[in-house]
Motif scaffolding. Sequence first.
Motif, PDB file in Angstrom:
ATOM      1  N   ASP A 200       0.805  -1.215   0.000  1.00 27.48           N
ATOM      2  CA  ASP A 200       0.000   0.000   0.000  1.00 27.48           C
ATOM      3  C   ASP A 200       0.843   1.272   0.000  1.00 27.48           C
ATOM      4  N   MET A 201       2.176   1.114  -0.006  1.00 32.78           N
ATOM      5  CA  MET A 201       3.051   2.283   0.063  1.00 32.78           C
ATOM      6  C   MET A 201       4.012   2.275  -1.126  1.00 32.78           C
ATOM      7  N   PRO A 202       4.260   3.451  -1.718  1.00 32.63           N
ATOM      8  CA  PRO A 202       5.143   3.512  -2.888  1.00 32.63           C
ATOM      9  C   PRO A 202       6.614   3.408  -2.505  1.00 32.63           C
ATOM     10  N   SER A 203       7.415   2.923  -3.458  1.00 33.48           N
ATOM     11  CA  SER A 203       8.860   2.817  -3.283  1.00 33.48           C
ATOM     12  C   SER A 203       9.554   3.902  -4.099  1.00 33.48           C
ATOM     13  N   SER A 204      10.563   4.507  -3.470  1.00 38.39           N
ATOM     14  CA  SER A 204      11.376   5.532  -4.114  1.00 38.39           C
ATOM     15  C   SER A 204      12.792   4.993  -4.249  1.00 38.39           C
ATOM     16  N   TYR A 205      13.292   4.950  -5.484  1.00 39.59           N
ATOM     17  CA  TYR A 205      14.583   4.335  -5.780  1.00 39.59           C
ATOM     18  C   TYR A 205      15.674   5.401  -5.911  1.00 39.59           C
ATOM     19  N   LEU A 206      16.541   5.437  -4.911  1.00 39.02           N
ATOM     20  CA  LEU A 206      17.697   6.326  -4.943  1.00 39.02           C
ATOM     21  C   LEU A 206      18.771   5.733  -5.835  1.00 39.02           C
ATOM     22  N   THR A 207      19.432   6.584  -6.624  1.00 42.12           N
ATOM     23  CA  THR A 207      20.525   6.099  -7.475  1.00 42.12           C
ATOM     24  C   THR A 207      21.655   7.119  -7.504  1.00 42.12           C
ATOM     25  N   GLN A 208      22.855   6.590  -7.734  1.00 40.13           N
ATOM     26  CA  GLN A 208      24.043   7.413  -7.912  1.00 40.13           C
ATOM     27  C   GLN A 208      25.017   6.647  -8.797  1.00 40.13           C
ATOM     28  N   LEU A 209      25.491   7.288  -9.838  1.00 38.32           N
ATOM     29  CA  LEU A 209      26.482   6.645 -10.690  1.00 38.32           C
ATOM     30  C   LEU A 209      27.804   6.512  -9.932  1.00 38.32           C
ATOM     31  N   PRO A 210      28.519   5.408 -10.113  1.00 35.62           N
ATOM     32  CA  PRO A 210      29.718   5.151  -9.300  1.00 35.62           C
ATOM     33  C   PRO A 210      30.861   6.116  -9.530  1.00 35.62           C
ATOM     34  N   GLU A 211      30.878   6.803 -10.684  1.00 33.71           N
ATOM     35  CA  GLU A 211      31.992   7.712 -10.947  1.00 33.71           C
ATOM     36  C   GLU A 211      31.908   9.015 -10.155  1.00 33.71           C
ATOM     37  N   ASN A 212      30.759   9.281  -9.530  1.00 32.40           N
ATOM     38  CA  ASN A 212      30.631  10.500  -8.742  1.00 32.40           C
ATOM     39  C   ASN A 212      31.299  10.337  -7.389  1.00 32.40           C
ATOM     40  N   ALA A 213      31.962  11.406  -6.934  1.00 34.36           N
ATOM     41  CA  ALA A 213      32.663  11.354  -5.647  1.00 34.36           C
ATOM     42  C   ALA A 213      31.665  11.265  -4.497  1.00 34.36           C
ATOM     43  N   ASP A 214      32.066  10.567  -3.429  1.00 38.43           N
ATOM     44  CA  ASP A 214      31.244  10.497  -2.234  1.00 38.43           C
ATOM     45  C   ASP A 214      31.288  11.828  -1.493  1.00 38.43           C
ATOM     46  N   ASP A 215      30.229  12.121  -0.756  1.00 38.88           N
ATOM     47  CA  ASP A 215      30.203  13.330   0.057  1.00 38.88           C
ATOM     48  C   ASP A 215      31.127  13.166   1.258  1.00 38.88           C
ATOM     49  N   VAL A 216      31.884  14.190   1.550  1.00 34.74           N
ATOM     50  CA  VAL A 216      32.848  14.156   2.646  1.00 34.74           C
ATOM     51  C   VAL A 216      32.139  13.951   3.983  1.00 34.74           C
ATOM     52  N   GLY A 217      32.634  12.985   4.762  1.00 37.20           N
ATOM     53  CA  GLY A 217      32.122  12.771   6.107  1.00 37.20           C
ATOM     54  C   GLY A 217      30.835  12.001   6.194  1.00 37.20           C
ATOM     55  N   GLU A 218      30.411  11.364   5.108  1.00 36.17           N
ATOM     56  CA  GLU A 218      29.142  10.649   5.110  1.00 36.17           C
ATOM     57  C   GLU A 218      29.320   9.225   4.607  1.00 36.17           C
ATOM     58  N   ASP A 219      28.488   8.321   5.113  1.00 34.58           N
ATOM     59  CA  ASP A 219      28.494   6.961   4.599  1.00 34.58           C
ATOM     60  C   ASP A 219      28.195   6.975   3.103  1.00 34.58           C
ATOM     61  N   SER A 220      28.913   6.170   2.360  1.00 38.44           N
ATOM     62  CA  SER A 220      28.690   6.059   0.928  1.00 38.44           C
ATOM     63  C   SER A 220      27.551   5.093   0.631  1.00 38.44           C
ATOM     64  N   SER A 221      26.832   5.389  -0.441  1.00 37.53           N
ATOM     65  CA  SER A 221      25.751   4.503  -0.885  1.00 37.53           C
ATOM     66  C   SER A 221      26.254   3.414  -1.820  1.00 37.53           C
ATOM     67  N   LYS A 222      27.483   3.539  -2.276  1.00 36.93           N
ATOM     68  CA  LYS A 222      27.921   2.728  -3.416  1.00 36.93           C
ATOM     69  C   LYS A 222      28.006   1.236  -3.122  1.00 36.93           C
ATOM     70  N   SER A 223      28.178   0.882  -1.856  1.00 31.89           N
ATOM     71  CA  SER A 223      28.285  -0.543  -1.525  1.00 31.89           C
ATOM     72  C   SER A 223      26.927  -1.240  -1.555  1.00 31.89           C
ATOM     73  N   VAL A 224      25.832  -0.485  -1.507  1.00 32.80           N
ATOM     74  CA  VAL A 224      24.504  -1.112  -1.520  1.00 32.80           C
ATOM     75  C   VAL A 224      23.692  -0.751  -2.754  1.00 32.80           C
ATOM     76  N   CYS A 225      24.114   0.269  -3.503  1.00 27.27           N
ATOM     77  CA  CYS A 225      23.379   0.694  -4.703  1.00 27.27           C
ATOM     78  C   CYS A 225      23.848  -0.122  -5.908  1.00 27.27           C
ATOM     79  N   PRO A 226      22.951  -0.535  -6.789  1.00 26.87           N
ATOM     80  CA  PRO A 226      23.392  -1.227  -8.007  1.00 26.87           C
ATOM     81  C   PRO A 226      24.383  -0.387  -8.801  1.00 26.87           C
ATOM     82  N   ASP A 227      25.272  -1.049  -9.509  1.00 24.21           N
ATOM     83  CA  ASP A 227      26.283  -0.371 -10.323  1.00 24.21           C
ATOM     84  C   ASP A 227      25.688  -0.056 -11.694  1.00 24.21           C
ATOM     85  N   PHE A 228      25.437   1.224 -11.947  1.00 18.17           N
ATOM     86  CA  PHE A 228      24.820   1.648 -13.204  1.00 18.17           C
ATOM     87  C   PHE A 228      25.844   2.182 -14.192  1.00 18.17           C
ATOM     88  N   ARG A 229      27.075   1.796 -14.036  1.00 18.79           N
ATOM     89  CA  ARG A 229      28.124   2.282 -14.923  1.00 18.79           C
ATOM     90  C   ARG A 229      27.748   2.012 -16.383  1.00 18.79           C
TER      91      ARG A 229
END
Length: 315
Positions: A200-229
């Motif tokens: 009954d609730m919608p899903s929102s899919y976050l994505t980030q291409l792997p070539e983009n730099a991670d934000d300083v001081g924050e956990d990276s999403s890249k280990s759990v996000c699919p690789d869209f290279r």
Amino acid sequence: MAFQQVEAFRGGENLIRVVGHRGARGVLPENSMVGFDFSLSIGVPLLEFDVVLTADDVPVITHNHRLHSASFRDSNGVFLTGEEPKVSSLTYEQIRQFDIGRLDGQSAYGQRFPDQAQMDDVHVPKLLDLLDLVDDPKHSDAHLMLELKSDPDLAHDALYRENFVRRVLRDVRGKGLSSRAVLHSFDWNLLAECQRQASDMPSSYLTQLPENADDVGEDSSKSVCPDFRGRRDEIPDLVKQAGGSLWCPYFADVTPENVTRAKELGLCVVVWTVNEHEDIGKMIDLGVDAIVSDYPGRVQRQLSESGFGWRAGHR
């Protein structure tokens, strides 16, 4: 399936929504009740925030899986040093002993937000605290983009995913707010579990291409996000195939082609995290549905000056 929650984030003619990122991180302590209340008070009823489970299975609102040394101070008012303990290793009451009202200006993370107010007696809220706030009748237009933060150490643990989603849903449904919340994650396996437990609730899919730099001081999403290279313009189709209602890409990854394709598929396009005037302008020109920002007032002003509103019926 059409979800009424999605329409709260969908734009239209001369309409682009504004989403307060972690409340209003650029000006007030992130993922704090004071930040959420501020965003609501300036006419930004759409809130994006992060949820992690404590050792005693309490959903709390904080971004990193470890206590963030740049923003967590102990009972003596000292920023954390040494190894950062995991949220999942501490009970809610233990986490409540820390103050998150200030940023360490000497840290690389703190230097990113020089305008953030410095406050005392600000603590990590429970998910229920925010649900209580938006349950107030005066905030009946508030909608939540609730990011479930997938722990990379447990991302392949089906029992962990099941319990995490169940605990979050218990709070949301207990307050009768499932019709005003979107379940949101970089971890597509976690979103599949959300769909199993909450059709009954919608899903929102976050994505980030792997070539983009991670934000300083924050956990990276890249280990759990699919690789869209190499698959940038295929992402909207992949989101739709996975059962998504919203696509939430990193703003630097969107193009006229993939925004158009997403809209052809009926996806709501919500871009993160857009703070600079030039980038906000680019997103307006692309015609995205909503802009997630640490500075929601900055986006409001630029929309207004461009002839756009951010709430239906308001200009």
